[in-house]
Structures are given as C-alpha cells and as structure tokens.
Design a protein around this motif. Structure first.
Motif, short mmCIF file in Angstrom:
data_model
loop_
_atom_site.label_atom_id
_atom_site.label_comp_id
_atom_site.label_asym_id
_atom_site.label_seq_id
_atom_site.Cartn_x
_atom_site.Cartn_y
_atom_site.Cartn_z
N VAL A 19 -49.92 69.51 13.98
CA VAL A 19 -48.76 70.28 13.66
C VAL A 19 -48.24 71.15 14.86
O VAL A 19 -49.42 71.86 15.39
N THR A 20 -47.11 71.23 15.24
CA THR A 20 -46.86 72.10 16.18
C THR A 20 -45.42 73.04 15.57
O THR A 20 -44.57 72.63 14.93
N LEU A 21 -45.73 74.47 15.62
CA LEU A 21 -44.77 75.45 15.42
C LEU A 21 -44.10 76.21 16.71
O LEU A 21 -44.73 76.10 17.76
N ARG A 22 -42.99 76.35 16.72
CA ARG A 22 -42.12 76.70 17.71
C ARG A 22 -41.63 78.01 17.60
O ARG A 22 -41.12 78.21 16.71
N CYS A 23 -41.55 78.75 18.79
CA CYS A 23 -41.31 80.06 18.72
C CYS A 23 -40.17 80.18 19.98
O CYS A 23 -40.51 79.90 21.12
N HIS A 24 -38.97 80.55 19.78
CA HIS A 24 -37.93 80.56 20.70
C HIS A 24 -37.43 81.90 20.67
O HIS A 24 -36.71 82.28 19.64
N GLY A 42 -54.05 90.85 6.33
CA GLY A 42 -53.20 91.43 6.95
C GLY A 42 -52.82 90.34 8.29
O GLY A 42 -52.86 89.29 7.91
N LEU A 43 -52.20 90.94 9.29
CA LEU A 43 -51.92 89.89 10.22
C LEU A 43 -53.07 89.87 11.43
O LEU A 43 -53.56 90.90 11.87
N ARG A 44 -53.32 88.74 11.69
CA ARG A 44 -54.32 88.52 12.76
C ARG A 44 -53.82 87.73 13.86
O ARG A 44 -53.32 86.68 13.87
N LEU A 45 -54.25 88.07 15.01
CA LEU A 45 -53.84 87.49 16.43
C LEU A 45 -54.46 86.27 16.64
O LEU A 45 -55.63 86.07 16.48
N ILE A 46 -53.65 85.41 16.79
CA ILE A 46 -54.29 83.90 17.10
C ILE A 46 -54.49 83.46 18.62
O ILE A 46 -55.55 83.39 19.02
N HIS A 47 -53.20 83.77 19.35
CA HIS A 47 -52.98 83.49 20.82
C HIS A 47 -51.96 84.34 21.24
O HIS A 47 -50.95 84.73 20.43
N TYR A 48 -51.94 84.73 22.44
CA TYR A 48 -50.82 85.25 22.98
C TYR A 48 -50.53 84.91 24.44
O TYR A 48 -51.56 84.41 25.26
N SER A 49 -49.08 85.16 24.96
CA SER A 49 -49.01 84.76 26.48
C SER A 49 -48.48 85.89 27.01
O SER A 49 -47.47 86.66 26.63
N TYR A 50 -48.79 85.99 28.22
CA TYR A 50 -48.24 87.20 29.03
C TYR A 50 -47.45 86.66 30.36
O TYR A 50 -47.10 87.55 31.28
N GLY A 51 -47.26 85.34 30.18
CA GLY A 51 -46.08 84.96 31.08
C GLY A 51 -46.19 83.39 31.04
O GLY A 51 -46.96 82.92 30.15
N VAL A 52 -45.24 82.80 31.66
CA VAL A 52 -45.40 81.06 31.93
C VAL A 52 -46.64 80.79 32.27
O VAL A 52 -47.10 81.16 33.25
N LYS A 53 -47.16 79.67 31.61
CA LYS A 53 -48.52 79.25 31.60
C LYS A 53 -49.65 80.15 31.43
O LYS A 53 -50.75 79.52 31.97
N ASP A 54 -49.26 81.34 31.07
CA ASP A 54 -50.55 82.36 30.86
C ASP A 54 -50.75 82.82 29.77
O ASP A 54 -49.95 83.48 29.06
N THR A 55 -51.72 82.28 28.93
CA THR A 55 -52.04 82.63 27.78
C THR A 55 -53.38 82.93 27.54
O THR A 55 -54.47 82.96 28.31
N SER A 67 -48.97 76.63 24.10
CA SER A 67 -48.44 76.32 25.43
C SER A 67 -47.23 77.09 25.79
O SER A 67 -46.52 77.46 24.72
N ARG A 68 -47.15 77.64 26.87
CA ARG A 68 -45.70 78.26 27.36
C ARG A 68 -45.34 77.67 28.64
O ARG A 68 -45.80 78.18 29.79
N SER A 69 -44.31 76.77 28.56
CA SER A 69 -43.95 76.27 29.80
C SER A 69 -42.65 76.87 30.33
O SER A 69 -42.11 76.63 31.56
N LYS A 70 -42.06 77.40 29.32
CA LYS A 70 -40.84 78.30 29.71
C LYS A 70 -41.07 79.74 29.21
O LYS A 70 -41.60 79.92 28.14
N THR A 71 -40.10 80.61 29.84
CA THR A 71 -40.44 82.15 29.39
C THR A 71 -39.93 82.00 27.95
O THR A 71 -40.41 82.88 27.17
N GLU A 72 -38.58 81.38 27.40
CA GLU A 72 -38.28 81.50 26.10
C GLU A 72 -39.04 80.65 24.98
O GLU A 72 -38.62 80.77 23.87
N ASP A 73 -40.17 79.91 25.30
CA ASP A 73 -40.67 78.99 24.15
C ASP A 73 -42.15 79.22 24.31
O ASP A 73 -42.87 79.08 25.43
N PHE A 74 -42.70 79.32 22.91
CA PHE A 74 -44.25 79.58 22.87
C PHE A 74 -44.54 78.67 21.69
O PHE A 74 -44.10 78.86 20.69
N LEU A 75 -45.33 77.82 21.87
CA LEU A 75 -45.56 76.74 21.02
C LEU A 75 -47.05 77.02 20.58
O LEU A 75 -47.98 77.06 21.39
#
Lengths: 114, 113
Positions: A19-24, A42-55, A67-75
C-alpha cells in the motif's frame, strides 16, 4: 489545511498487499512527516524528511518505508500490510523544522487492513 | 472505526466557563511546545506555541503556561464555546538536533451549551 493533500482518504486492503499513501504539499516546505494515530497512543512518528531524498526514521518505522523525490511529495509505503497497521495516517509539513516553526497537518488517511 | 477520543481523559465544562487542560512532559531538554486541537474526522490544528525562554504566551481566548521546574504545560481557554469541543494535544520538540515533535496522548474537552 495549509496546502496539504493526502490520498487516498480511505482505503481498505488485504493483509500482505503493498500500500502506498501519498502526501502532496503546495507550500514548498522543507520538512514533511508521517504520523499514525491510534486510540490510546496518540500521534506517533513513522518517518520524516528534511529535504529531497533525505529521510529518517521515527519511533514506529518498522514495516514502513518512505520516499521523497520531489519537494512537494512524500510517499509512505507499507510493503506488506498487516492488521496492526490499521490506523489513521497523518502527513504534516513544517517550513523550517519543528525546532523553529510549527507543523501543519493534512486531513488524514484511514487505512483498514483486513 | 474506533474514535481517537476513546481512552482519553475528559474535561467536561459548561459554555462560558474557563477551561484548563494540562500536559506533563518528561524531557528537560525540550525547548519548544505546541498545543493542537483535533476535531472529529480532521487533522490536528495548530492553536498556540511557546518556547522555553518564556513562561506564558497569550493568543485569542487561549493562554499557554509553561513551568519548566516541574515540566508542566497548560492550555487555558477563556469563555469556552461548544465549538471548542475537541481533543487537545500538547507536543514538544526535544531540543537541539531534533527535527520532530513528540505528542502527548491528548485530552478530550466536552462543552455543554
């Protein structure tokens, strides 16, 4: 909702399927986050990104990849969904990171694994 | 599906009362704190934030108090309205080098007309 779109909003999937969820985002914010929300936790952190390709991993990253291949999308990908991954998933964005600025959240994706 | 509101401590108030929601945090190095409001079926919404060099910050009808000595945060809502009914979360950034927020488990606020 600060220009954040999550898709899909609802999904039912079978155990063992990917399954893939998208955030734009349209805010050009550097930081993006995936949280899950479960009753009693409550809310628990799974992953985060601090820039393109940086997670980086959060506290509940097992069974998830991002994955984050573009600034606007985080999958967020569940390689092989399990019933314990039934949850509501929230994406958040932050302009300078949450050391300096607040995080804004999307509307959430309700995922049910049967 | 099960509501996020189940299993949460609940504060019930009458419309017009002042509400105080409390939060304890554990990390003395935390230096940035945020209160979020979450209505049913929606994502958390930013209410107010405070940095550790302050002990009080006011917004519109809301005030956040920070007591670093006992690691306690509170959110005060003045003249509570039915539209304030929601789950409230405190979140902390654990200081230099941390790019993430850690959330408390939340408090449900129920406002009766």
């Amino acid at each position: 909702d600060a220009g954040i779109t999550q898709s899909p909003r609802h999904k039912v999937t079978e155990t063992g399927t990917p399954v893939t969820l998208r955030c734009h985002q349209t805010e050009n914010h550097r930081y993006m986050y995936w949280y899950r929300q479960d009753p009693g936790h409550g809310l628990r952190l799974i992953h985060y990104s601090y820039g393109v390709k940086d997670t980086d991993k959060g506290e509940v990253s097992d069974g998830y990849s991002v994955s984050r291949s573009k600034t606007e999308d985080f999958l967020l990908t569940l390689e092989s969904a399990t019933s314990s991954q039934t949850s509501v998933y929230f994406c958040a964005i932050s302009e300078q990171g949450v050391q300096n600025t607040e995080a804004f959240f999307g509307q959430g994706t309700r995922l049910t694994v049967v | 599906g099960e509501s996020v509101g189940l299993h949460l401590p609940t504060l019930s108030v009458q419309e017009g009362d002042n509400s105080i929601i409390n939060c304890a945090y554990s990390n003395s190095a935390s230096d940035y704190f945020i209160w979020y409001k979450q209505e049913s079926g929606k994502g958390p919404q930013f209410i107010i934030d405070i940095r550790s060099n302050m002990d009080k910050r006011q917004g519109q009808r809301v005030t956040v108090l920070l007591n670093k000595t006992v690691k306690h945060l509170s959110l005060q809502i003045a003249a509570t309205q039915p539209g304030d009914s929601a789950v409230y979360f405190c979140a902390e950034n654990r200081g230099r080098g941390y790019s993430t927020l850690t959330f408390g488990k939340g408090t449900m606020l129920l406002v009766s007309p």
